[in-house]
Write a protein that holds these residues in place. Structure first.
Motif, PDB file in Angstrom:
ATOM      1  N   ARG A 130       0.831  -1.214   0.000  1.00  0.00           N
ATOM      2  CA  ARG A 130       0.000   0.000   0.000  1.00  0.00           C
ATOM      3  C   ARG A 130       0.859   1.255   0.000  1.00  0.00           C
ATOM      4  O   ARG A 130       0.588   2.212  -0.734  1.00  0.00           O
ATOM      5  CB  ARG A 130      -0.936  -0.005   1.211  1.00  0.00           C
ATOM      6  N   ASP A 131       1.907   1.259   0.808  1.00  0.00           N
ATOM      7  CA  ASP A 131       2.788   2.425   0.870  1.00  0.00           C
ATOM      8  C   ASP A 131       3.526   2.627  -0.456  1.00  0.00           C
ATOM      9  O   ASP A 131       3.772   3.766  -0.876  1.00  0.00           O
ATOM     10  CB  ASP A 131       3.801   2.270   2.008  1.00  0.00           C
ATOM     11  N   SER A 132       3.883   1.527  -1.118  1.00  0.00           N
ATOM     12  CA  SER A 132       4.570   1.617  -2.407  1.00  0.00           C
ATOM     13  C   SER A 132       3.649   2.188  -3.475  1.00  0.00           C
ATOM     14  O   SER A 132       4.081   2.974  -4.331  1.00  0.00           O
ATOM     15  CB  SER A 132       5.065   0.233  -2.846  1.00  0.00           C
ATOM     16  N   VAL A 133       2.389   1.801  -3.439  1.00  0.00           N
ATOM     17  CA  VAL A 133       1.403   2.335  -4.385  1.00  0.00           C
ATOM     18  C   VAL A 133       1.256   3.843  -4.182  1.00  0.00           C
ATOM     19  O   VAL A 133       1.219   4.616  -5.143  1.00  0.00           O
ATOM     20  CB  VAL A 133       0.044   1.628  -4.227  1.00  0.00           C
ATOM     21  N   THR A 134       1.175   4.256  -2.926  1.00  0.00           N
ATOM     22  CA  THR A 134       1.067   5.690  -2.619  1.00  0.00           C
ATOM     23  C   THR A 134       2.282   6.446  -3.150  1.00  0.00           C
ATOM     24  O   THR A 134       2.155   7.533  -3.731  1.00  0.00           O
ATOM     25  CB  THR A 134       0.947   5.906  -1.104  1.00  0.00           C
ATOM     26  N   GLU A 135       3.454   5.854  -2.971  1.00  0.00           N
ATOM     27  CA  GLU A 135       4.681   6.489  -3.468  1.00  0.00           C
ATOM     28  C   GLU A 135       4.681   6.542  -4.997  1.00  0.00           C
ATOM     29  O   GLU A 135       5.124   7.525  -5.592  1.00  0.00           O
ATOM     30  CB  GLU A 135       5.900   5.692  -2.962  1.00  0.00           C
TER      31      GLU A 135
END
Length: 319
Positions: A130-135
């Motif tokens: 999820r954090d990678s998608v946000t980035e």
């Protein structure tokens, strides 16, 4: 164990190389990626990765007649992680799982970010995914973001960033469809097609956008431009605008409107008018009215998004 079996096991171990940073002396499970060994902690892996949790449960069996140690117990019998191709990709993920670094620090470029996102997805490390998608939403250019979203089926990357009537962004929506409701939530597909600063060939240097998706985008862009020209021709024929008789205004409209993003129309028209009027007099009052009327001469944003939806779905029907 026979001497021949021992020799075979030692030979197999010799083909592996211990990872410089991630062969931890106090680790209690050995994992192999390609020919690289990682010695890690079961508790950390179980806490973060659903896939690794399942794999460790599956391989938790004791020694058998042909396997005196069991998988993951030693360098000679590592637990093979075949879903990951590159040791560096796992190492990058581990640095975040173990709290050594943050995504923004680990990821140096777009390719590294994508590698992290894909690795987290394969291992079902949901929080880091999820954090990678946000980035990725922040750092990848529009075509790369769209291509990656379409290729991997990542819904969050297929949502647009346009403002909605309630001043929130489409990222706040729970809508899961690939194409959002036009006029309320622009999808990334809508935004890419209607962003004329992106070339009409939709060249994606990242390589994530697949050719058959590029063809759809090209077809949609061509159709939008064609419909704008049709709308302008109708307006000119019917003479619904009092300003269409102005030669400069007419030239501006015909050259700018079919090939310009909606939010750039007035700036592009101003620049075009200035270049056409160079050396001649330009009626500024007339031109200001042209600006005010310009967007009413073509289909609404919602109608253009509906055209894109129809074209995209027509390709799906053929497939």
């Amino acid at each position: 164990m026979s001497s021949s079996s021992t020799t075979s096991t030692e030979a197999a171990a010799a083909t592996f190389t211990r990872h410089t940073d991630w062969y931890l002396i106090d680790g209690n499970i050995v994992i192999s990626v390609s020919n690289t060994l990682f010695r890690l902690h079961r508790s950390v892996l179980q806490m973060h990765s659903v896939l690794l949790q399942d794999m460790m449960a599956l391989h938790a069996r004791g020694p058998t007649a042909n396997d005196t140690e069991g998988e993951g117990v030693s360098d000679q019998h590592p637990m093979a992680l075949s879903v990951i191709d590159k040791p560096d990709d796992l190492a990058m993920l581990l640095s975040i799982m173990y709290g050594r670094s943050r995504i923004s620090k680990v990821v140096k470029n777009a390719s590294a970010l994508v590698a992290l996102l894909i690795t987290a997805d394969k291992l079902l490390v949901r929080s880091i995914f999820r954090d990678s998608v946000t980035e990725a939403q922040k750092r990848l250019p529009p075509l790369a973001r769209l291509g990656l979203g379409l290729r991997l089926g990542i819904t969050a990357l297929l949502k647009g960033h346009a403002k909605r009537p309630d001043n929130t962004t489409s990222d706040d929506s729970d809508e899961e469809d690939e194409i959002q409701q036009p006029g309320f939530n622009r999808s990334a597909i809508h935004e890419v097609v209607l962003d004329y600063s992106i070339d009409s060939r939709f060249t994606d240097e990242s390589g994530y956008l697949q050719d058959f998706h590029r063809v759809r985008l090209q077809r949609a862009r061509t159709e939008i431009s064609h419909k704008r020209m049709q709308s302008l021709a109708t307006k000119i024929t019917e003479k619904k605008s009092t300003r269409l008789g102005d030669p400069i205004s007419l030239a501006v409209i015909l050259s700018v409107v079919p090939t310009t993003s909606r939010d750039k129309l007035q700036a592009a028209a101003r620049d075009k008018a200035a270049s056409l009027a160079s050396g001649s007099s330009l009626n500024s009052n007339s031109y200001s009215l042209v600006q005010a009327e310009m967007e009413t001469w073509i289909a609404s944003d919602e109608e253009e998004c509906a055209v894109i939806d129809a074209i995209w779905k027509s390709f799906n029907a053929v497939v």
